[in-house]
Scaffold this motif. Structure first.
Motif, short mmCIF file in Angstrom:
data_model
loop_
_atom_site.label_atom_id
_atom_site.label_comp_id
_atom_site.label_asym_id
_atom_site.label_seq_id
_atom_site.Cartn_x
_atom_site.Cartn_y
_atom_site.Cartn_z
N THR A 1 -66.28 -82.55 -64.95
CA THR A 1 -67.11 -82.24 -66.84
C THR A 1 -67.03 -83.33 -67.37
N ILE A 2 -67.66 -83.55 -68.56
CA ILE A 2 -68.11 -84.60 -70.00
C ILE A 2 -68.43 -83.31 -71.42
N THR A 3 -67.42 -84.56 -71.71
CA THR A 3 -67.46 -84.21 -73.50
C THR A 3 -68.58 -85.19 -74.03
N VAL A 4 -70.09 -84.66 -74.73
CA VAL A 4 -70.77 -85.44 -74.95
C VAL A 4 -70.79 -85.79 -76.53
N PRO A 5 -70.17 -86.98 -77.78
CA PRO A 5 -69.73 -86.98 -78.80
C PRO A 5 -70.85 -86.50 -79.49
N ASN A 6 -70.50 -86.83 -80.82
CA ASN A 6 -71.25 -86.08 -82.00
C ASN A 6 -71.29 -87.05 -83.23
N PRO A 7 -71.13 -88.67 -82.72
CA PRO A 7 -70.08 -89.03 -84.53
C PRO A 7 -70.94 -88.71 -85.43
N ARG B 1 -76.92 -80.98 -82.49
CA ARG B 1 -75.62 -80.88 -81.82
C ARG B 1 -74.32 -80.00 -82.10
N PRO B 2 -72.99 -79.76 -81.35
CA PRO B 2 -71.78 -78.87 -81.56
C PRO B 2 -71.18 -80.57 -82.00
N GLU B 3 -71.02 -79.62 -83.45
CA GLU B 3 -69.71 -80.87 -83.83
C GLU B 3 -68.91 -81.26 -82.65
N VAL B 4 -68.23 -80.46 -82.41
CA VAL B 4 -67.09 -80.95 -80.99
C VAL B 4 -67.56 -80.55 -79.78
N GLY B 5 -66.75 -80.26 -78.61
CA GLY B 5 -67.07 -79.52 -77.45
C GLY B 5 -68.78 -79.87 -76.92
N ASP B 6 -69.25 -80.21 -77.07
CA ASP B 6 -70.11 -80.44 -76.03
C ASP B 6 -70.21 -80.65 -74.61
N VAL B 7 -69.66 -79.87 -73.61
CA VAL B 7 -69.40 -79.97 -72.24
C VAL B 7 -70.02 -79.74 -71.75
N THR B 8 -70.50 -80.57 -70.69
CA THR B 8 -71.30 -80.43 -69.62
C THR B 8 -70.28 -80.04 -67.88
N ALA B 9 -70.54 -79.59 -67.61
CA ALA B 9 -70.25 -79.01 -65.87
C ALA B 9 -71.14 -79.76 -65.57
N ALA C 1 -76.85 -89.97 -75.01
CA ALA C 1 -76.49 -90.30 -76.28
C ALA C 1 -76.46 -90.83 -76.89
N GLN C 2 -76.53 -92.20 -76.32
CA GLN C 2 -76.45 -93.82 -77.07
C GLN C 2 -78.08 -94.61 -76.90
N ARG C 3 -78.91 -94.27 -76.61
CA ARG C 3 -79.77 -94.23 -76.21
C ARG C 3 -80.75 -94.63 -77.19
#
Length: 333
Positions: free
Chosen positions: A145-151, A157-165, A240-242
């Motif tokens: 899994t990976i969590t995509v941050p939302n700085p 997007r969710p503030e926290v917990g944007d998890v993809t499996a 998310a950085q592109r």
């Protein structure tokens, strides 16, 4: 559904194989039911298509027939080929397939067993579709899994917990000699958006192989997909950085959609959503537009196109972004 529950289906009436001869099959006077030995099945569209395909009766012709004539057609060909052997496939109490015993087919039960060996019992079945044409399985693992941050605090997007499996998509045709495929599958938990690599990249050839050969290749392919999931997930999160290329998100989304040969209504829905993306949106947010629309009640073929396009954006990012800044078209490599 958990993987452990999938395996339980093998020992239940939900999945059943009946070997018989055509002369033992009975069709009711109004063609509404099919009986074999002491069992009766509804002749719904799936069952009707399966039997028509086996008997080589035109499905379009049958659809024009009154019920009594439809029954007469089925009975004629069942009687004409009365000694021919047939295998009836049953799922959830419904007749879903009819085929020859020697057909090079991938048994549903064997696919379930592959999944049970490759995955942990607590891993998740995200999508399971079984009809007269296909078996579709999307499985994700807790181990990748990976969590995509939302700085920047984007509201889309969710503030926290944007998890993809990460996991595997397996496609096969239990009632047709058609090559199966095993592909990478990612599943965003917050919105249940799925994405995948192109089906053709994971296709396993049937020609020159036996069923055990094909099953062994499918299992090996699934294990290889799992071993590469962490790299796929990192590539996905890097979106998310592109920044979105070109002059604006709408033009980029429109061109991607047209290249995918999506219907105009779907293109319009994508463009409508692209028009309201915030200025801070990234390629990650564009990719989610495609996978979100895939979840919005579109046809199966459109869903897979959209999910594949989502996968292309995530896994083939550099190629997809190598475009003219004016017209948004892909440039030669």
């Amino acid at each position: 559904m958990r993987v452990a529950e999938l395996l339980d289906r093998l020992d239940s009436p939900q999945e059943q194989t009946i070997t018989t001869i055509l002369g033992d099959i009975e069709i009711s006077d109004d063609a509404s039911t099919l009986s074999i030995y002491d069992q009766e099945f509804s002749m719904d569209q799936m069952a009707e298509n399966a039997l028509a395909n086996y008997l080589d009766i035109s499905r379009s012709y049958l659809q024009k027939c009154p019920a009594e004539l439809k029954a007469t057609n089925f009975r004629y060909w069942l009687d004409y080929k009365d000694n021919a052997q047939a295998v009836l496939e049953v799922a959830n109490g419904a007749l879903v397939g009819v085929h020859r015993p020697d057909a090079l087919l991938i048994p549903t039960s064997s696919v379930y067993q592959i999944v049970s060996r490759v995955f942990d019992g607590e891993d998740e079945i995200r999508d399971l579709r079984r009809d007269d044409r296909r078996l579709h399985l999307d499985v994700t693992t807790h181990g990748h899994t990976i969590t995509v941050p939302n700085p920047d605090g984007l509201t889309i997007r969710p503030e926290v917990g944007d998890v993809t499996a990460g996991g595997v998509r397996i496609l096969s045709s239990p009632n047709e000699a058609k090559a199966p495929s095993v592909s990478t599958f990612l599943y965003r938990l917050v919105c249940r958006n799925g994405m995948t690599t192109p089906e053709h990249q994971g296709t396993i050839r049937l020609k020159g192989h036996t069923v055990p050969d094909v099953l062994a290749e499918m299992e090996t392919a699934a294990q290889q997909v799992l071993s590469g999931l962490d790299d796929k997930l990192r590539s996905y999160a890097e979106m998310a950085q592109r920044p979105i290329p070109g002059s604006n998100a709408t033009a980029f989304v429109y061109q991607i959609a047209r290249e995918a040969n999506l219907g105009q209504r779907v293109v319009d829905r994508l463009v409508e959503r692209a028009n309201i993306l915030p200025a801070e949106a990234t390629l990650y947010d564009v990719q989610q537009l495609f996978t979100e629309v895939a979840n919005s009640g579109v046809s199966y073929s459109t869903m897979t196109k959209l999910q594949t396009e989502g996968g292309e954006l995530a896994f083939e990012t550099e190629r997809v972004l190598h475009r003219c800044n004016t017209c948004e078209r892909i440039l030669p490599s």
